[in-house]
Design an enzyme around this catalytic site. Structure first.
Site, PDB file in Angstrom:
ATOM      1  N   GLU A 235       9.608   4.705   0.269  1.00 34.97           N
ATOM      2  CA  GLU A 235      10.016   5.663  -0.692  1.00 34.97           C
ATOM      3  C   GLU A 235       8.965   6.588  -1.235  1.00 34.97           C
ATOM      4  O   GLU A 235       9.056   7.812  -1.343  1.00 34.97           O
ATOM      5  CB  GLU A 235      10.746   5.102  -1.547  1.00 34.97           C
ATOM      6  CG  GLU A 235      12.300   4.468  -1.197  1.00 34.97           C
ATOM      7  CD  GLU A 235      12.014   2.931  -0.478  1.00 34.97           C
ATOM      8  OE1 GLU A 235      12.901   2.683   0.580  1.00 34.97           O
ATOM      9  OE2 GLU A 235      10.873   2.467  -0.480  1.00 34.97           O
TER      10      GLU A 235
ATOM     11  N   GLU B   2       0.651  -1.173  -0.014  1.00 30.01           N
ATOM     12  CA  GLU B   2       0.028   0.015   0.002  1.00 30.01           C
ATOM     13  C   GLU B   2       0.862   1.139  -0.037  1.00 30.01           C
ATOM     14  O   GLU B   2       0.510   2.090   0.784  1.00 30.01           O
ATOM     15  CB  GLU B   2      -1.155  -0.179   1.163  1.00 30.01           C
ATOM     16  CG  GLU B   2      -1.898  -0.929   0.887  1.00 30.01           C
ATOM     17  CD  GLU B   2      -3.221  -1.026   1.607  1.00 30.01           C
ATOM     18  OE1 GLU B   2      -3.812   0.344   1.717  1.00 30.01           O
ATOM     19  OE2 GLU B   2      -4.049  -1.842   2.127  1.00 30.01           O
TER      20      GLU B   2
END
Length: 384
Positions: free
Chosen positions: A371, A367
């Site tokens: 990053e 999800e």
């Protein structure tokens, strides 16, 4: 004055879920985990408790609660096991929520009652083998032909897509080209068992072994035109809004795992003796457990704040990303610390922390990777 105490109803729910997790899930989930087996009966019992209907109106078979009550339940489940927690999270926020948020009244009446009752599970087919974080690069296609959508393509890493309870998968597909030349992406409900819709074997995973994750393929799979969910061409935007909510739920799950690490470490530190005394008397162990509690408590405040803003109808994207980023990385740290506290036994599958350690890493990926969360937070601050 800010007050994050749970109201009486939510606290009562938390206690019920906690009791269910300790008395029903904990004694048997390790076996399911090591057998790589989906715990169908446990999931059915979760449905009987009303967990799958928590954030939905009673008119569709729900409990009339809100998204925060779902998060509280997820935290309590994940204190014992993340596989059942992600089954609930995906079944609600990815399986049922797109239909509730964007579906027609007919679609809601057709699908939501069974999904809310836990008699059926839904899945969301977004990720593709070559896509990952680049969800806009969808290659699965759907064309209208004689009043039907004809779907071709494949999806990867789809939770709840092949269980005995799975009734449907909502898939994203390219349905045309926009005026600016970009892809027109829409979402379409594909019922389980539809000809041309094939569900692959369960992935052999590092963690979440008692949850169901598979690859899907579509070969001239035909469904009625009315299976379109929401407005044609709005599928990508719908998916982004669903993920914003889902990140709060994943944060709650991560907090549960982190708190479970604290629970198990406190218990073990009091029981395990070395050099003639419980290891909990050693300051090094005390400091590790204290740091674990600090991380879990702070992460809980982060997802509480994000949920609060969402329920107020205020923008919450940044808060959701902050909660998801911090709680997932914190869960990984707590799992590492808990394993260290347990020493050699932390490396054994008979102890829950070994399972927690294997389950924690995916929280930094699913999800929206860490990053991606950092990118979203930076953009919300006007950077880049």
């Amino acid at each position: 004055m800010l007050d994050y105490r749970l109201d009486e109803e939510t606290e009562a729910l938390r206690k019920v879920v906690r009791e269910f997790a300790v008395e029903v899930i904990a004694p048997q989930i390790g076996g399911f985990y090591e057998r790589d087996e989906f715990p169908t009966d446990i999931v059915r019992q979760m449905g009987e408790l009303g967990l799958f209907g928590l954030p939905f109106p009673e008119e569709y078979g729900g409990s009339g609660g809100d998204y925060f009550t779902l998060c509280v339940a997820l935290e309590e489940l994940a204190r014992v096991d993340s596989s059942v927690a992600i089954t609930l999270e995906a079944g609600v926020s990815l399986g049922a929520m797109p239909i509730f948020r964007f579906g027609t009244e007919e679609q809601k009446k057709q699908w939501l009652p069974r999904l809310c009752a836990g008699e059926a599970l839904g899945a969301f087919g977004l990720t593709e083998p070559g896509g990952g974080s680049d969800a806009g690069a969808t290659r699965t296609t759907a064309r209208l032909e004689d009043g039907e959508w004809v779907i071709n393509g494949s999806k990867a890493f789809i939770t709840n897509s092949g269980t005995d309870l799975t009734d449907l998968v909502t898939v994203t597909a390219v349905t045309g080209t926009k005026a600016d030349g970009s892809k027109e992406i829409s979402t379409i409900v594909v019922p389980s068992g539809t000809p041309g819709f094939a569900v692959g074997q369960r992935y052999a995973k590092v963690g979440w072994n008692a949850s169901d994750t598979r690859e899907l393929s579509f070969s001239d799979c035909r469904v009625p035109a009315e299976n379109l969910v929401g407005e044609r061409g709005r599928g990508y935007a719908q998916f982004l809004s669903i993920l914003d909510e889902g990140r709060i739920a994943i944060s709650a799950l991560a907090v549960g795992l982190a708190q479970g690490c604290v629970d198990e470490s406190v218990k073990y530190a009091a029981e395990r003796e070395a050099f003639g005394q419980p290891i909990g008397r050693n300051q090094a162990v005390q400091f590790m457990i204290a740091d674990m509690e600090v991380r879990a408590s702070t992460a809980r405040l982060a997802y509480y704040r994000a949920a609060e803003k969402m329920l107020r109808g205020e923008p919450f994207k940044r808060e959701a990303s902050i909660a998801k980023l911090y709680s997932s990385e914190m869960a990984m740290e707590n799992a590492r610390y808990a394993t260290q506290v347990h020493g050699g036994y932390g490396f054994m599958t008979e102890f829950p922390v070994g399972r927690f350690y294997r389950d924690a890493k995916i929280l930094e990926i699913g999800e929206g990777t860490s990053e991606v969360q950092r990118m979203l937070i930076a953009r919300s601050l006007g950077v880049g």
